[in-house]
Design a protein around this motif. Structure first.
Motif, mmCIF file in Angstrom:
data_model
loop_
_atom_site.group_PDB
_atom_site.id
_atom_site.type_symbol
_atom_site.label_atom_id
_atom_site.label_comp_id
_atom_site.label_asym_id
_atom_site.label_seq_id
_atom_site.Cartn_x
_atom_site.Cartn_y
_atom_site.Cartn_z
ATOM 1 N N LEU A 52 16.704 -2.232 4.487
ATOM 2 C CA LEU A 52 17.149 -3.644 5.564
ATOM 3 C C LEU A 52 16.681 -3.235 6.866
ATOM 4 O O LEU A 52 16.450 -4.227 7.666
ATOM 5 C CB LEU A 52 18.694 -3.939 5.355
ATOM 6 C CG LEU A 52 19.187 -4.364 3.962
ATOM 7 C CD1 LEU A 52 20.522 -4.705 4.051
ATOM 8 C CD2 LEU A 52 18.670 -6.098 3.842
ATOM 9 N N LEU A 53 17.032 -2.133 7.341
ATOM 10 C CA LEU A 53 16.983 -1.570 8.816
ATOM 11 C C LEU A 53 15.706 -1.349 9.115
ATOM 12 O O LEU A 53 15.294 -1.243 10.408
ATOM 13 C CB LEU A 53 17.900 -0.754 9.134
ATOM 14 C CG LEU A 53 19.278 -0.992 8.760
ATOM 15 C CD1 LEU A 53 20.236 0.394 8.937
ATOM 16 C CD2 LEU A 53 20.000 -1.999 9.771
ATOM 17 N N LYS A 54 14.691 -0.939 8.209
ATOM 18 C CA LYS A 54 13.371 -0.486 8.567
ATOM 19 C C LYS A 54 12.547 -1.016 9.634
ATOM 20 O O LYS A 54 11.946 -0.309 10.254
ATOM 21 C CB LYS A 54 12.526 0.095 7.485
ATOM 22 C CG LYS A 54 12.232 -0.948 6.577
ATOM 23 C CD LYS A 54 11.538 -0.472 5.184
ATOM 24 C CE LYS A 54 10.915 -1.688 4.476
ATOM 25 N NZ LYS A 54 10.656 -1.246 3.098
ATOM 26 N N ASN A 55 12.760 -2.419 9.795
ATOM 27 C CA ASN A 55 11.856 -2.932 10.542
ATOM 28 C C ASN A 55 12.273 -3.328 11.725
ATOM 29 O O ASN A 55 11.470 -3.806 12.777
ATOM 30 C CB ASN A 55 11.215 -4.433 9.713
ATOM 31 C CG ASN A 55 10.498 -4.162 8.734
ATOM 32 O OD1 ASN A 55 9.535 -3.138 8.663
ATOM 33 N ND2 ASN A 55 10.484 -4.890 7.346
ATOM 34 N N LEU A 56 13.334 -2.961 12.098
ATOM 35 C CA LEU A 56 14.197 -3.245 13.421
ATOM 36 C C LEU A 56 13.563 -2.261 14.444
ATOM 37 O O LEU A 56 13.298 -1.112 14.133
ATOM 38 C CB LEU A 56 15.749 -3.012 13.370
ATOM 39 C CG LEU A 56 16.314 -4.007 12.872
ATOM 40 C CD1 LEU A 56 17.973 -3.790 12.343
ATOM 41 C CD2 LEU A 56 16.430 -5.278 13.428
#
Ligand code: MN
Length: 326
Positions: free
Chosen positions: A105-109
């Motif tokens: 979920l967080l990898k593209n932030l």
């Protein structure tokens, strides 16, 4: 290991750029991971930022249990796609280390990394990584002092707890550590209490963890003329004695104190198809390299890994890899 003005300014600017932050340490958190996250939160509060403190757990260690309710185990997805949302990742550099479910979920932030792991290799300029820093909490303390000022008593206690966890209550520090002692002194001045922190870290263990220690000592074997000591925990051992966690730190201490021992390997069958291994070593023996060979990482004298495999096959391979050192 001293955070520069430029670094704290760049962190401060990063915070100014976004409105909402996910804050995460590594999975299977320890005192340093917890303390660093809580320190970051205090900086965010100072800047009137919104945040969600997340951890995929599990909160197994007895000394961190009381902090579990500060952390959400589920990500508030409403903010995920907002361009004003970012991630602050502390005490770990690889997104995978925050936990499998989270990392997807967080990898593209946009991310800012604050870490002290030797195998860390963040490619972003939004990072403060000092492998010679004894704790991530020490870096967070410096950021807090630079951006906000003196920590209050509660934060001082938490940061001290993190520092004590990763320094083995200052045992791992050496003559280059004056600044760390200075920083610890500032925390004590603000109300941190070494005696209470020691007891917080070293009490409240389940009786079964002592019995498990006995079993692990019983099974320990020496390799390479005693330079390496290896012990292991099977699924049956966990079933019988490991449900209330384990006191790996005590195990490592007991084995590393054996005459001639330079490294300790503890390997555990985690599930029927995966194993976890922990490494500890003395002085110049770099176990992070061995762990990295099997997909893990860590510090020169303390490393770990998680990998698919079964004990009977993995253990001889790791022991063999120690042949490159001994
Ligand atoms: Mn740490």
């Amino acid at each position: 290991m001293t955070v520069t003005q430029k670094e704290s300014a760049s962190f401060s600017e990063f915070l100014d750029k976004y409105d909402f932050f996910y804050v995460s340490g590594h999975k299977e958190p320890d005192g340093d991971s917890i303390a660093s996250c809580l320190g970051i939160i205090e900086i965010l509060k100072h800047k009137n930022k919104q945040y969600q403190l997340i951890s995929c757990g599990p909160f197994k260690r007895s000394e961190i249990k009381s902090y579990e309710n500060y952390f959400s185990s589920e990500i508030n997805t409403k903010k995920l796609n907002d361009p004003k949302t970012a991630l602050i990742q502390v005490d770990c550099s690889e997104i995978e280390r925050v936990g499998a479910d989270f990392s997807i979920l967080l990898k593209n932030l946009p991310v800012f990394i604050i870490d002290h792991h030797k195998t860390a290799s963040p490619n972003s300029e939004n990072s403060i990584v000092y492998p010679d820093s004894p704790a991530a909490a020490y870096l967070v303390q410096q950021l807090y002092e630079s951006i906000v000022g003196k920590p209050d008593e509660q934060l001082a206690k938490i940061l001290f707890f993190g520092l004590c966890t990763d320094t083995g209550f200052f045992r791992f520090l050496n003559t280059e550590s004056q600044q760390v002692f200075d920083a610890a002194g500032r925390l004590v001045k603000q109300g941190a209490n070494p005696r209470l922190t020691y007891s917080e870290i070293n009490s409240g263990k389940a009786f079964s963890t002592r019995k498990l220690l006995g079993l692990m000592l019983e099974k320990a074997e020496q390799y390479y003329d005693g330079k390496l000591i290896v012990t292991y925990e099977t699924l049956e051992d966990t079933q019988k004695l490991g449900k209330n966690g384990r006191d790996s730190d005590s195990l490592y201490n007991l084995l590393l104190s054996v005459e001639g021992c330079e490294a300790v390997l503890f390997i555990r069958q985690d599930t029927t198809t995966t194993c976890t291994a922990g490494f500890r070593s003395k002085d110049d023996i770099d176990v992070s390299k061995i762990a990295a060979k099997f997909g893990g990482g860590g510090h020169k004298n303390a490393a770990g890994l998680s990998t698919p495999g079964i004990l009977e096959e993995l253990m001889p391979k790791i022991i063999q890899e120690f042949g490159t050192i001994f």
